[in-house]
Design an enzyme around this catalytic site. Structure first.
Site, PDB file in Angstrom:
ATOM      1  N   GLU A 144       0.788  -1.298  -0.019  1.00 18.41           N
ATOM      2  CA  GLU A 144      -0.080  -0.256   0.264  1.00 18.41           C
ATOM      3  C   GLU A 144       0.709   1.088   0.059  1.00 18.41           C
ATOM      4  OE1 GLU A 144      -3.245  -0.175   3.094  1.00 18.41           O
ATOM      5  OE2 GLU A 144      -4.330  -1.308   1.995  1.00 18.41           O
ATOM      6  N   GLU A 300      -6.598  -7.408  -0.705  1.00 20.02           N
ATOM      7  CA  GLU A 300      -6.690  -7.676   1.132  1.00 20.02           C
ATOM      8  C   GLU A 300      -8.280  -7.177   1.117  1.00 20.02           C
ATOM      9  OE1 GLU A 300      -4.687  -4.653   3.931  1.00 20.02           O
ATOM     10  OE2 GLU A 300      -3.230  -5.560   2.584  1.00 20.02           O
TER      11      GLU A 300
HETATM   12  C1  GLA Z   1      -3.923  -2.202   5.464  1.00 22.21           C
HETATM   13  C2  GLA Z   1      -2.693  -2.715   4.991  1.00 22.21           C
HETATM   14  C3  GLA Z   1      -2.988  -4.222   6.334  1.00 22.21           C
HETATM   15  C4  GLA Z   1      -3.147  -4.355   7.406  1.00 22.21           C
HETATM   16  C5  GLA Z   1      -5.106  -3.503   6.545  1.00 22.21           C
HETATM   17  C6  GLA Z   1      -6.026  -3.528   7.858  1.00 22.21           C
HETATM   18  O1  GLA Z   1      -5.107  -2.391   4.275  1.00 22.21           O
HETATM   19  O2  GLA Z   1      -2.296  -3.183   3.942  1.00 22.21           O
HETATM   20  O3  GLA Z   1      -1.487  -3.939   7.108  1.00 22.21           O
HETATM   21  O4  GLA Z   1      -3.567  -2.733   8.054  1.00 22.21           O
HETATM   22  O5  GLA Z   1      -5.437  -1.883   6.007  1.00 22.21           O
HETATM   23  O6  GLA Z   1      -7.175  -2.950   7.638  1.00 22.21           O
END
Ligand code: GLA
Length: 642
Positions: A144, A300
């Site tokens: 991210e 995710e």
């Molecule tokens: C982001 C991050 C993860 C985690 C999630 C929690 O997407 O990439 O590491 O922190 O948020 O929702």
């Protein structure tokens, strides 16, 4: 191809006994891909240059032994404490000089050569060690990018910004022209005088801010590219990095998508929002469109609640399944979660996980296990055809939400105001950049495209028979956020057949008339002079609110205000009908989303009602039936061409 199923795996939080149990539970849940190593830097390099991969070898071997692939991270997302202790200059700074200290994650300045060097050294180690590993399936670069540190304002970034500007403008005179620095005595005579747009007495130069947003995105992209190039030296496995998509302004997903082999997205719709699935849908259409319709990866999502909102409500039973299938229906070839096993300590210990604190005798694990079985019933890889394109551009996003405009515009809300009626009408959309090839679309929808350097492609599209719907405050500025001379919206005047004389933001909702009915509009209005366009809707004072202009073989609508949702739906229904755009299915019960992907027809019941769908003949049910319970899913398969 099989749909990938799994999530983020953080084995360093657990001992090897737990890893053995993990493998058994993953097999039971139908897991076939795990993202691993994302936050492992401090564990694999506990001291500078001292690498300890022994434990990680075991994790990778466990995957291979259990038929699970690794989405292997480059491990650079959270630098270890020793890095900033030794080199405090890698820490990022905010606009006002505040340092972002370690103790969380992503605490690095993207332009820092020190950070980049240490990151590169680590990635070399990881890539060299695991490129031949049988579990390795895909590379997951960073994590991210820009999620927390979107822009860094430190002196290192300032120097990098100057370098970037020199490459973009060549001469200081050119920069002065682009930024209109004759205003407020801002003329620069030397590159060294230029700074990032740090906290200042009042409004900052819009060109400077826009370029800094572009530069900051590029600085992160440089970090990504550097890691990708190292990985590619060792391995030919596909490379991705996970986006946060349309809720994430710092990263231009269109630009970054071209740098990856496959696009992946993290998606966290809020279960308490009635339109969460529609917001998610817009993002899914965008990531799919970003690589021309290629399937993407849902990298995710939360199995149930997140922990980072003010109030974190779990996903009610069935919602995780429904939203997972929604992603597949809209083009995903992977359904993944954050995270596998719920942490006992650390900042995310109350974020849901595939294996909750309560273990496997829990609703969440049971739903996870059931979905893992069900996903094997459907093949991935299918493509989606859309007749409608919604235009979005990251440069415009930065610019249209800039300071000191006639009224504050929230571009995501504008996008939703245009997208939601199309979603409700079951019209499949792509979300594309204005420079995309539009010739295959029957209707192109242009929400608040304030920054539009050149309108000739849109004009040509309509001239050749396309239908266009443009909303207010579009076509106003060039690539430097300087107003186009020649009357608003100069690049679109010909195609729209009008001129905007004045912006007239509304402090209260107002009434307008359309086709003999009365409805409301809010936020914005404009005083138009018609230059060939016909009036479709009028404000109560008789001024045009919506117009329509036949141009060449096509048609261009202009919406000079923000209509109520019901009126927007009517306008878009009309625009679709005239353009020959059909919904996926007609007569669908309210709240049911229908998508055709490859040979599959997906039916997703987002409503709280039991519904019956008139499923087109000739198909075979793979999942569910034509009767769908609340939050239920049905998938039908059709022979080629039906
Ligand atoms: C982001 C991050 C993860 C985690 C999630 C929690 O997407 O990439 O590491 O922190 O948020 O929702």
């Amino acid at each position: 191809m099989t749909i990938w199923y799994g999530g983020d795996y953080n084995p360093e939080q657990w001992g090897p006994e737990v890893w053995t149990e993990d493998m058994a539970l993953m097999r039971r849940a139908g897991v076939n891909l795990m993202s691993v190593g994302i936050f492992s830097w401090a564990s694999v390099e506990p001291r500078p240059g001292e690498f300890d991969f022994g434990w990680f070898d075991r994790v990778m071997d466990n995957f291979a032994d259990n038929g699970i692939g690794a989405s292997l991270a480059t491990m650079t997302a959270s630098p270890p404490p020793w890095l900033s202790h030794r080199h405090p200059e890698v820490l990022p700074r905010q606009e006002d000089g505040t340092i972002l200290w370690p103790g969380s994650r992503q605490h690095y300045c993207p332009s820092s050569p020190v950070y980049r060097d240490y990151a590169a050294r680590l990635v070399e180690q990881v890539a060299a060690r695991y490129s031949g590993h049988p579990a390795l399936t895909i590379w997951h670069i960073g994590n991210e990018f820009g999620c927390h540190v979107r822009q860094c304002f430190c002196d290192v970034s300032a120097e990098d910004f100057r370098r970037w500007l020199r490459a973009r403008y060549g001469t200081i005179d050119e920069l002065n022209r682009a930024w209109a620095t004759s205003f407020w005595s801002q003329r620069y005579s030397d590159w060294a005088e230029i700074h990032p747009p740090r906290t200042a007495p009042t409004l900052l130069n819009p060109g400077q801010r826009l370029d800094f947003a572009r530069f900051s995105d590029d600085a992160l992209l440089e970090c990504y590219r550097a890691e990708r190039e190292i990985v590619r030296r060792f391995s030919d496995k596909p490379v991705t990095t996970n986006f946060i998509g349309l809720v994430h302004k710092p990263i231009d997903s269109f630009k970054w998508a071209l740098e990856q082999d496959v696009v992946s997205l993290d998606s966290y719709p809020d279960p308490v929002s009635g339109r969460a699935h529609k917001e998610a849908a817009l993002g899914y259409d965008l990531v799919r469109s970003a690589r021309g319709g290629q399937p993407w990866l849902l990298m995710e999502q939360a199995p149930s609640a997140v922990n980072w909102r003010e109030h974190n409500v779990p996903k009610p039973p069935g919602t995780m399944r429904l939203w997972s299938w929604q992603a597949v229906a809209q083009g995903a070839d992977a359904v993944m979660f954050f995270q596998w096993r719920q942490s006992l300590g650390g900042a995310e210990r109350f974020h849901s996980a595939m294996v909750p604190h309560g273990g496997t005798q829990t609703r969440v694990y049971e739903e996870i296990r059931a979905l893992g079985q069900e996903l094997t019933l459907v093949e991935g890889g299918g493509r989606i055809r859309a007749d409608v394109a919604v235009l979005h551009d990251w440069d415009n996003w930065h610019a249209v939400e800039g300071d000191a405009h006639p009224a504050r515009i929230d571009l995501f809300e504008t996008l939703m105001a245009h997208y939601e009626p199309l979603f409700d009408a079951n019209v499949t959309c792509d979300v594309v950049h204005p420079s995309a090839d539009l010739s295959g679309y029957k209707l192109v929808v242009v929400p608040n495209l304030y920054l539009l350097h050149d309108g000739s492609a849109l004009t040509r599209y309509v001239h050749n028979g396309g239908h266009l719907l443009v909303s207010y405050f579009s076509g106003i500025v060039d690539a430097h956020d300087r107003v186009h001379p020649g009357g608003y919206p100069a690049p679109l005047r010909e195609v729209l057949g009008l001129r905007v004389d004045e912006f007239w933001p509304l402090s209260e909702p107002t009434m307008l008339s359309f086709n003999g009915t009365r409805d409301t509009a809010s936020l914005w209005s404009e005083w138009l002079t018609l230059e060939g366009a016909d009036v479709v809707a009028t404000f109560d004072d008789g001024r045009p609110a919506v117009t329509r202009h036949a141009h060449g073989a096509g048609l261009a609508w202009y919406v000079a205000t923000r209509p109520s949702p019901s009126l927007m739906r009517t306008l878009l229904d009309n625009a679709c009908a005239e353009a020959g755009v059909q919904p996926v299915l007609t007569g669908l019960p309210e709240g049911v989303q229908a998508i055709r992907r490859g040979r599959h027809l997906f039916l997703l019941n987002h409503s709280g009602e039991r519904v019956t769908v008139a499923v087109p003949p000739g198909g075979t049910p793979l999942i569910g039936t034509a009767k769908l319970d609340p939050r239920d899913v049905a998938v039908w398969s059709y022979p080629e061409g039906v």
